[in-house]
Design an enzyme around this catalytic site. Structure first.
Site, PDB file in Angstrom:
ATOM      1  N   GLY A 131      -3.209 -25.966  -7.918  1.00 48.22           N
ATOM      2  CA  GLY A 131      -2.549 -24.675  -7.911  1.00 48.22           C
ATOM      3  C   GLY A 131      -1.913 -24.469  -6.549  1.00 48.22           C
ATOM      4  N   ARG A 267      -1.913  18.418 -16.696  1.00 49.38           N
ATOM      5  CA  ARG A 267      -3.326  18.532 -17.047  1.00 49.38           C
ATOM      6  C   ARG A 267      -3.971  19.689 -16.280  1.00 49.38           C
ATOM      7  NH1 ARG A 267      -7.607  17.597 -20.531  1.00 49.38           N
ATOM      8  NH2 ARG A 267      -9.464  16.876 -19.416  1.00 49.38           N
ATOM      9  N   GLN A 335      -7.680   6.746 -11.943  1.00 47.73           N
ATOM     10  CA  GLN A 335      -8.587   7.794 -11.477  1.00 47.73           C
ATOM     11  C   GLN A 335      -7.983   9.178 -11.678  1.00 47.73           C
ATOM     12  OE1 GLN A 335     -11.373   6.472 -10.628  1.00 47.73           O
ATOM     13  NE2 GLN A 335     -12.559   8.277 -10.043  1.00 47.73           N
ATOM     14  N   GLY A 338      -8.240  10.092 -15.233  1.00 46.55           N
ATOM     15  CA  GLY A 338      -9.594  10.219 -15.762  1.00 46.55           C
ATOM     16  C   GLY A 338      -9.797   9.336 -16.981  1.00 46.55           C
ATOM     17  N   GLY A 339     -10.497   9.868 -17.972  1.00 48.07           N
ATOM     18  CA  GLY A 339     -10.767   9.081 -19.176  1.00 48.07           C
ATOM     19  C   GLY A 339      -9.497   8.646 -19.886  1.00 48.07           C
ATOM     20  N   GLU A 362       2.415 -17.514  -7.653  1.00 46.94           N
ATOM     21  CA  GLU A 362       3.458 -17.743  -6.643  1.00 46.94           C
ATOM     22  C   GLU A 362       2.896 -17.600  -5.226  1.00 46.94           C
ATOM     23  OE1 GLU A 362       7.422 -16.504  -7.358  1.00 46.94           O
ATOM     24  OE2 GLU A 362       7.112 -16.287  -9.509  1.00 46.94           O
ATOM     25  N   SER A 365      -2.846 -14.129  -2.393  1.00 55.05           N
ATOM     26  CA  SER A 365      -2.839 -13.295  -1.184  1.00 55.05           C
ATOM     27  C   SER A 365      -3.377 -14.072   0.010  1.00 55.05           C
ATOM     28  CB  SER A 365      -3.684 -12.033  -1.410  1.00 55.05           C
ATOM     29  OG  SER A 365      -3.070 -11.177  -2.346  1.00 55.05           O
TER      30      SER A 365
END
Length: 383
Positions: A131, A267, A335, A338-339, A362, A365
């Site tokens: 790789g 919301r 986050q 939420g759900g 590619e 990191s």
């Protein structure tokens, strides 16, 4: 560097976003569930210019600059990273390799087809055992009269089952990078087989394949560049590929930001929109900051390409920062939702699954950090 966009660049970005909002965004969840993009969209994308950007008009492309190319990749990343991958591999990795290293005959044969999306390309570098260590690949090509005969295996190849031509890197000489050459191999060649890989975490709508080459015979004219030049072709092409990945990741961050803002302002909890809570704004601010910082790193790299200046380290920095930012932004967007962010009815869960691979392919990191570190210290940490 002038960080402002000219009128033509702004117009293309607006055109690209409008097209993708109509033709891709409404279908991306279903494509993801089906694990396949509707390929009927590709000719439409070619008409807009996605596949022809930076390919000269004499070869069927639109020409254009790399800042505009980065804008296109950003909009694709925001809409559906699977589409970004199809374009940047076929037009970017394969098309640009042919443009910069191919013979005139190869350019005339393949570039108009790639720019129009009548044919797709795939980039056959990664193998089961190689790789990041691409200079030690094991696929081999042996000379047989006027032909080359290629045998080996490639893994995680984007567009692999859809491609009409595979850019295959194979060993023609000594061990190490200097023994690697590149070949343009039609995928309908006897002995060539592509098997799709299913069960991916993300980029599900994009065909990813394992390639098997068993005594695949190609003429000497199929070699791209000179014998032993394959590793150089791969590495120079991947620098521009990192620009495309980084730009696509900017699109993911921007998409996460837009989705989070839209959800948070609509919301309500405790009698008011959740956008009015400090910790929600903290998350939105982090996404906004990452979007701007990643975009400027990508634009700086694209500007260097357009100016004809060295850009390899700038590409590593853009790809590293933007890919890690995409993962952060997707987590934050979930986050905020939420759900609701945990189901695919809303885009953040898909953004997270698609973003995760951006830190891997590619050049991981960690590889980008080694490249940057070598540039800063003058000392290589590679074995």
């Amino acid at each position: 560097m002038d960080l402002s966009l000219d009128q033509e660049q702004q117009s293309f970005r607006a055109l690209a976003r409008d097209f993708l909002d109509k033709e891709a965004v409404p279908h991306r969840i279903q494509w993801d569930r089906d694990e396949s993009v509707d390929l009927a969209i590709l000719p439409k994308m070619a008409e807009i210019g996605f596949f022809g950007l930076t390919i000269p008009e004499e070869y069927g492309g639109l020409g254009g600059d790399y800042v505009t190319y980065a804008l296109a990749m950003e909009e694709l990343g925001r809409a559906d990273s699977a589409l970004r991958g199809i374009v940047s591999v076929s037009s970017g990795l394969v098309g640009k390799s042919i443009l910069f290293f191919g013979s005139e005959e190869q350019k005339q044969e393949w570039l108009p087809e790639i720019a129009s999306a009548r044919r797709l390309g795939c980039f056959g570098l990664t193998e089961p055992g190689t790789g990041s260590d691409a200079g030690n690949l094991t696929t081999r090509a042996r000379r047989d009269g006027d032909d080359w005969v290629i045998t080996g295996q490639k893994l995680y190849i984007t567009n692999g089952t859809w491609a009409d031509v595979a850019l295959i890197f194979a060993r023609t000489g000594q061990d190490g990078p200097r023994g690697v050459s590149a070949f343009l191999v039609p995928t309908d060649s006897p002995g060539f087989e592509a098997r799709e890989i299913k069960g991916k975490l993300g980029l599900r709508a994009q065909a990813t394949a394992e390639l098997f080459l068993s005594d695949v015979r190609v003429p000497a004219s199929a070699m791209l560049g000179d014998e032993g030049q394959g590793f150089k072709i791969a590495m120079s092409t991947l620098d521009k590929g990192r620009l495309a990945v980084g730009a696509g990741c900017v699109g993911i961050v921007q998409g996460c930001l837009e989705s989070a803002v839209e959800y948070a302002t609509a919301r309500t909890q405790f009698g008011r929109p959740i956008a009015g809570f400090q910790l929600v704004q903290d998350m939105i601010a982090d996404m906004s900051l990452d979007a701007d910082a990643a975009r400027l790193l990508v634009w700086r790299c694209a500007d260097l390409v357009d100016r004809g200046e060295p850009f390899g380290i700038a590409a590593s920095k853009a790809k590293l920062f933007a890919s890690e930012a995409a993962v952060r932004a997707a987590n934050l967007a979930i986050q905020v939702h939420g759900g609701a962010g945990y189901v695919d009815e809303y885009p953040p869960s898909k953004y997270l699954r698609d973003a995760r691979v951006m830190t891997l392919y590619e050049g991981t990191s960690q590889i980008q950090k080694l490249l940057i570190g070598r540039d800063e210290t003058g000392i290589s940490a590679f074995v």
